[in-house]
Design an enzyme around this catalytic site. Structure first.
Site, PDB file in Angstrom:
ATOM      1  N   HIS A 114      -7.246  -8.228   2.476  1.00 34.15           N
ATOM      2  CA  HIS A 114      -8.427  -7.919   2.010  1.00 34.15           C
ATOM      3  C   HIS A 114      -9.421  -7.181   2.922  1.00 34.15           C
ATOM      4  O   HIS A 114     -10.428  -6.768   2.654  1.00 34.15           O
ATOM      5  CB  HIS A 114      -9.037  -9.224   1.294  1.00 34.15           C
ATOM      6  N   TYR A 180     -13.419  -5.825   0.181  1.00 35.83           N
ATOM      7  CA  TYR A 180     -13.274  -4.458  -0.568  1.00 35.83           C
ATOM      8  C   TYR A 180     -14.500  -3.497  -0.208  1.00 35.83           C
ATOM      9  O   TYR A 180     -15.036  -2.846  -0.969  1.00 35.83           O
ATOM     10  CB  TYR A 180     -13.312  -4.611  -1.888  1.00 35.83           C
TER      11      TYR A 180
END
Length: 478
Positions: A114, A180
């Protein structure tokens, strides 16, 4: 009132020179466009990519500036690495480690993936990298005011000198909870950083910088996570954010129903089930948000308002995975989103094919099944009827493929027009388009090698793969 979307001048995203792009010059060849191999040259520029080294949703991962393409990706121990390619001299430089993630250091944990890096170059020439987060850690970072925790620490580093990738410094400008990362630079130089402010049960937020990224304002929530009253679950989201026309930023997003452990409908518990598709526009000039028809939206947006005001399409029984959005020369959005049946086995549901949706000026159309492969990648549109995807997919016999797919009828049909890369028995992770991309360096590809988490990294453009001397591809500089 229907939103006025006519564009004066060039389209806003992405900036690409599209001569011959995806077969636009009437080519239908499927012969891979690669330079001849020799004993001295390699098709990949680095061998130290790790895991899902690049991704569409964390973008941009690279930028072309003044004849040099700069690229970033996840490398050893989940740290960010940066390399550059000089288009005039044909020389590569790097990769250099740009920072240190707190993830990737515990050998007992799986690769998190991530915290992949996102890159932008400010108006003074300094290179910024955002990386390393997946919600933060309660014991290290304290309470998350806009969501929950999981792992990692969202970080911001900047090059010590303009356009120099050899040395970096860490700035204390953003909270540690983000993941993100997506970053947009406006025409006036303002930088907007978007991310999810924590793990799955968290708001999506943005920060604004008016001083070349040296400081950022407080986080502003634009998508609201919220506990459901009717289910043991929480509303969550996955957006893709990019520059639109003028002062606008455009956002397409899908919905994620984040089940509580005990309330999950099957033994898989929390899954990657995402549903439906939505679209809205952020006017950075006055700070307002609106739907495709120009109707003002209350921010942060809740699920109820999103479904009433911003819905593009329902996914029905299919699971979705949000993809990129771009604007054509009328300013109308074209969206790529992957969809597939839930096979009931893995937490991801199963393979998903790319689908295309677009706004006609009066309605959303598209979503036709079976016209694009099971794939992920980037999208570019010229006029409303002329749209192309650059997709990473696999052949029936297991070859990894990166190829252009073009539609001349607004997405009703697509044809594979140009195969750019093929490798046997591999799969590819792919970035979205490099910012201000040079035609010979449009996108990054990570080759997933069987039996290892190590990835070969490719830079791909209209002339094929950007090669590098084999003696340099194993270099990893601290």
């Amino acid at each position: 009132m229907i939103r006025k979307l006519m564009v004066a001048g060039a389209i806003a995203a992405p900036t690409l020179m599209l001569t011959g792009c995806g077969g636009y010059a009437a080519t239908t060849s499927t012969t891979p466009v690669v330079s001849p191999n020799s004993a001295q040259m390699s098709d990949h520029f680095a061998e130290n990519g790790l895991g899902n080294a690049v991704a569409v949703i964390q973008h941009p991962a690279g930028e072309h500036h003044d004849g040099i393409t700069y690229v970033s990706y996840q490398g050893p121990k989940e740290d960010p690495y940066v390399a550059s390619y000089n288009h005039e001299t044909g020389e590569w430089f790097g990769p250099f480690k740009a920072g240190i993630s707190i993830m990737g250091k515990d050998p007992s944990r799986k690769i998190d993936n991530h915290g992949k890096p996102t890159m932008i170059i400010d108006n003074a020439g300094y290179i910024h990298i955002f990386f390393g987060g997946h919600g933060g850690v309660l014991d290290l970072h304290g309470e998350n005011p806009l969501g929950n925790h999981h792992y990692g620490e969202n970080k911001h580093v900047v090059s010590k000198r303009p356009l120099d990738i050899t040395e970096w410094e860490e700035l204390d400008t953003i909270p540690p909870f983000g993941t993100y990362n997506q970053v947009v630079k406006m025409d006036n130089g303002d930088i907007y950083l978007f991310y999810r402010h924590g793990a799955h049960r968290s708001d999506w937020v943005y920060h604004k910088s008016t001083d070349n990224g040296r400081s950022f304002g407080e986080p502003v929530s634009f998508l609201k996570h919220k506990r459901r009253d009717d289910l043991a679950a929480v509303d969550s989201w996955y957006p893709y954010v990019t520059k639109g026309v003028g002062d606008e930023i455009v956002v397409n997003f899908d919905y994620h129903l984040c089940w509580d452990g005990a309330g999950a409908p099957d033994a898989r518990g929390h899954t990657a089930n995402r549903q439906d598709m939505f679209y809205m526009v952020f006017d950075t000039g006055d700070g307002s948000w609106s739907n495709i028809e120009g109707e003002q939206l209350p921010i942060p947006l809740t699920r109820e308002v999103a479904e009433e005001k911003t819905l593009v399409a329902r996914s029905g029984d299919l699971w979705s995975f949000n993809g990129p959005v771009t604007l054509d020369n009328k300013g109308y959005p074209h969206i790529g989103i992957t969809m597939g049946e839930d096979l009931g086995v893995s937490k991801t549901g199963g393979p998903k094919e790319m689908r295309h949706y677009r706004w006609t000026g009066t309605e959303w159309v598209g979503g036709k099944a079976g016209v694009l492969p099971i794939a992920n990648g980037a999208i570019v549109a010229n006029d409303p009827e002329d749209v192309s995807f650059l997709l990473a997919s696999r052949s029936d016999d297991g070859d990894g493929i990166v190829s252009w797919w073009r539609s001349a009828d607004g997405g009703m049909s697509f044809k594979q027009t140009r195969e750019m890369l093929r490798r046997p028995n591999v799969s590819f992770a792919i970035s979205t388009f490099i910012r201000n991309a040079h035609p010979d360096a449009q996108i990054m590809v990570a080759e997933r090698l069987a039996g290892t988490d190590r990835r070969n990294m490719y830079l791909l453009g209209e002339s094929g793969l950007v090669q590098r001397p084999k003696s340099e591809t194993g270099i990893t500089r601290p």
